[in-house]
Design a protein around this motif. Structure first.
Motif, PDB file in Angstrom:
ATOM      1  N   UNK A 191       0.817  -1.218   0.000  1.00  0.00           N
ATOM      2  CA  UNK A 191       0.000   0.000   0.000  1.00  0.00           C
ATOM      3  C   UNK A 191       0.847   1.262   0.000  1.00  0.00           C
ATOM      4  N   UNK A 192       2.169   1.126   0.157  1.00  0.00           N
ATOM      5  CA  UNK A 192       3.048   2.294   0.184  1.00  0.00           C
ATOM      6  C   UNK A 192       3.677   2.584  -1.171  1.00  0.00           C
ATOM      7  N   UNK A 193       3.227   1.911  -2.216  1.00  0.00           N
ATOM      8  CA  UNK A 193       3.888   2.033  -3.523  1.00  0.00           C
ATOM      9  C   UNK A 193       4.010   3.487  -3.981  1.00  0.00           C
ATOM     10  N   UNK A 194       2.917   4.233  -3.933  1.00  0.00           N
ATOM     11  CA  UNK A 194       2.946   5.623  -4.402  1.00  0.00           C
ATOM     12  C   UNK A 194       3.883   6.471  -3.549  1.00  0.00           C
ATOM     13  N   UNK A 195       3.837   6.272  -2.231  1.00  0.00           N
ATOM     14  CA  UNK A 195       4.703   7.031  -1.321  1.00  0.00           C
ATOM     15  C   UNK A 195       6.173   6.708  -1.551  1.00  0.00           C
ATOM     16  N   UNK A 196       6.479   5.432  -1.758  1.00  0.00           N
ATOM     17  CA  UNK A 196       7.865   5.022  -1.967  1.00  0.00           C
ATOM     18  C   UNK A 196       8.414   5.615  -3.258  1.00  0.00           C
ATOM     19  N   UNK A 197       7.580   5.696  -4.281  1.00  0.00           N
ATOM     20  CA  UNK A 197       8.005   6.309  -5.541  1.00  0.00           C
ATOM     21  C   UNK A 197       8.287   7.797  -5.349  1.00  0.00           C
ATOM     22  N   UNK A 198       7.389   8.494  -4.643  1.00  0.00           N
ATOM     23  CA  UNK A 198       7.536   9.941  -4.468  1.00  0.00           C
ATOM     24  C   UNK A 198       8.687  10.300  -3.535  1.00  0.00           C
ATOM     25  N   UNK A 199       8.784   9.600  -2.406  1.00  0.00           N
ATOM     26  CA  UNK A 199       9.747   9.988  -1.377  1.00  0.00           C
ATOM     27  C   UNK A 199      11.114   9.334  -1.538  1.00  0.00           C
ATOM     28  N   UNK A 200      11.136   8.139  -2.118  1.00  0.00           N
ATOM     29  CA  UNK A 200      12.393   7.412  -2.184  1.00  0.00           C
ATOM     30  C   UNK A 200      12.863   7.141  -3.618  1.00  0.00           C
ATOM     31  N   UNK A 201      12.067   7.560  -4.585  1.00  0.00           N
ATOM     32  CA  UNK A 201      12.462   7.383  -5.975  1.00  0.00           C
ATOM     33  C   UNK A 201      12.590   5.938  -6.384  1.00  0.00           C
ATOM     34  N   UNK A 202      11.915   5.045  -5.655  1.00  0.00           N
ATOM     35  CA  UNK A 202      12.009   3.612  -5.946  1.00  0.00           C
ATOM     36  C   UNK A 202      10.749   3.130  -6.651  1.00  0.00           C
ATOM     37  N   UNK A 203      10.905   2.131  -7.484  1.00  0.00           N
ATOM     38  CA  UNK A 203       9.797   1.598  -8.269  1.00  0.00           C
ATOM     39  C   UNK A 203       9.479   0.168  -7.864  1.00  0.00           C
ATOM     40  N   UNK A 204       8.249  -0.227  -8.142  1.00  0.00           N
ATOM     41  CA  UNK A 204       7.806  -1.582  -7.849  1.00  0.00           C
ATOM     42  C   UNK A 204       8.502  -2.583  -8.774  1.00  0.00           C
ATOM     43  N   UNK A 205       9.029  -3.654  -8.185  1.00  0.00           N
ATOM     44  CA  UNK A 205       9.579  -4.762  -8.974  1.00  0.00           C
ATOM     45  C   UNK A 205       8.536  -5.860  -9.099  1.00  0.00           C
ATOM     46  N   UNK A 206       7.922  -6.222  -7.974  1.00  0.00           N
ATOM     47  CA  UNK A 206       6.897  -7.259  -7.987  1.00  0.00           C
ATOM     48  C   UNK A 206       6.396  -7.522  -6.575  1.00  0.00           C
ATOM     49  N   UNK A 207       5.361  -8.327  -6.473  1.00  0.00           N
ATOM     50  CA  UNK A 207       4.740  -8.641  -5.186  1.00  0.00           C
ATOM     51  C   UNK A 207       5.217  -9.991  -4.665  1.00  0.00           C
ATOM     52  N   UNK A 208       5.506 -10.045  -3.382  1.00  0.00           N
ATOM     53  CA  UNK A 208       5.799 -11.317  -2.715  1.00  0.00           C
ATOM     54  C   UNK A 208       4.451 -11.888  -2.289  1.00  0.00           C
ATOM     55  N   UNK A 209       3.857 -12.638  -3.176  1.00  0.00           N
ATOM     56  CA  UNK A 209       2.437 -12.974  -3.085  1.00  0.00           C
ATOM     57  C   UNK A 209       2.002 -13.627  -1.781  1.00  0.00           C
ATOM     58  N   UNK A 210       2.849 -14.444  -1.165  1.00  0.00           N
ATOM     59  CA  UNK A 210       2.426 -15.167   0.031  1.00  0.00           C
ATOM     60  C   UNK A 210       2.783 -14.450   1.338  1.00  0.00           C
TER      61      UNK A 210
END
Length: 300
Positions: free
Chosen positions: A246-265
């Motif tokens: 749920x922090x994806x948008x915040x992490x992109x804005x504040x830390x300049x990091x992008x989503x790689x993938x989900x650890x589904x389990x």
């Protein structure tokens, strides 16, 4: 009975770290301050300060006394302000301990409802290791602890776990690393540098199991109990790191990091831990009830 004038002198010296400076602020002589503190130590049967060179340092008893004195004089100030303003209903103090593994933005989402109550609330937050927070809760110095794991029974602390919600975990990295490891995820992480949660973080064990389920062991380049410190290393490009999805948008804005993938389990749970089995503190109730309607429950 304790002499509160002596305690007040001690408290001022503890704040500034010098009898001379405290004496100047209080318009007293250093000899007066020193004498009063000596009498306080004698009445308590323990030293509150020790001299290291020319400096004064608090002993362990002194640190405890400073914390308690801070609360005593804070309450006294609140009483004075309430009486001067003629306030009919005094300010409600809500003391919360937040585990350092809990992301700051999630702690805010969970606690924000407490300061929107009709009655005035002063939220006082402390961040620390879980063991110390649980100890403070046990002696009723905290109303609530926000944690990513329930209260362990082996600690012998009487408290109750109230589930606030849970959410999935995703892996992030700066754009260069995210682009490199996104293709073929999760197998692409086989040789990737990974920033891993520390031993005291609830996310660590399920995340490690997830890597094992993918048939690989993470190449751990750093471990962190503090989630903010781990993200800071991630922002610098030191490696791939895990955080709530749920922090994806915040992490992109504040830390300049992008989503790689989900650890589904992998999921992280959040708990409100109190000494009450049945919640009654108005601010605690507000936190618990709002969490049931929050995105934490919706992002399972």
């Amino acid at each position: 009975m304790m002499n509160y004038k002596q305690l007040y002198y001690f408290w001022n010296v503890a704040k500034v770290g010098s009898i001379t400076r405290a004496a100047e602020q209080l318009h007293l002589t250093p000899q007066t301050i020193s004498g009063q503190i000596s009498e306080l130590e004698a009445s308590l049967g323990t030293d509150l300060f020790r001299r290291v060179g020319r400096r004064l340092e608090l002993t362990s008893a002194g640190k405890l006394a400073q914390t308690q004195a801070e609360e005593i004089f804070q309450i006294g100030n609140q009483l004075e302000q309430s009486l001067k303003s003629g306030a009919a209903s005094p300010e409600l103090i809500f003391k919360v301990g937040v585990a350092d593994a809990v992301p700051k933005s999630i702690a805010y989402q969970l606690l924000a409802p407490a300061i929107t109550l009709a009655e005035p609330v002063r939220l006082i937050c402390y961040e620390d290791k879980l063991e110390r927070l649980f100890a403070e809760l046990a002696i009723h110095k905290l109303d609530l602890v926000i944690a990513d794991q329930p209260l362990p029974s082996e600690l012998g602390v009487k408290g109750y776990n109230h589930a606030l919600g849970k959410c999935g975990i995703a892996l992030y990295a700066v754009p260069e690393l995210a682009t490199r490891y996104r293709s073929g995820f999760p197998q692409s992480l086989k040789d990737a540098p990974v920033l891993f949660p520390g031993d005291k973080v609830a996310m660590q064990a399920p995340l490690l199991r997830w890597f094992q389920e993918q048939g690989m062991s993470p190449r751990i380049v750093g471990q962190f109990d503090d989630s903010a410190l781990m993200k800071a290393f991630g922002k610098a490009g030191a490696g791939v790191f895990a955080a709530p999805a749920i922090m994806e948008e915040e992490i992109l804005k504040q830390h300049g990091a992008q989503l790689i993938g989900h650890a589904s389990s992998v999921q992280v749970n959040y708990f409100a831990i109190s000494v009450e089995r049945r919640l009654s503190h108005p601010a605690v109730l507000a936190v618990s009830e709002a969490a049931r309607r929050s995105l934490l429950m919706q992002k399972e």
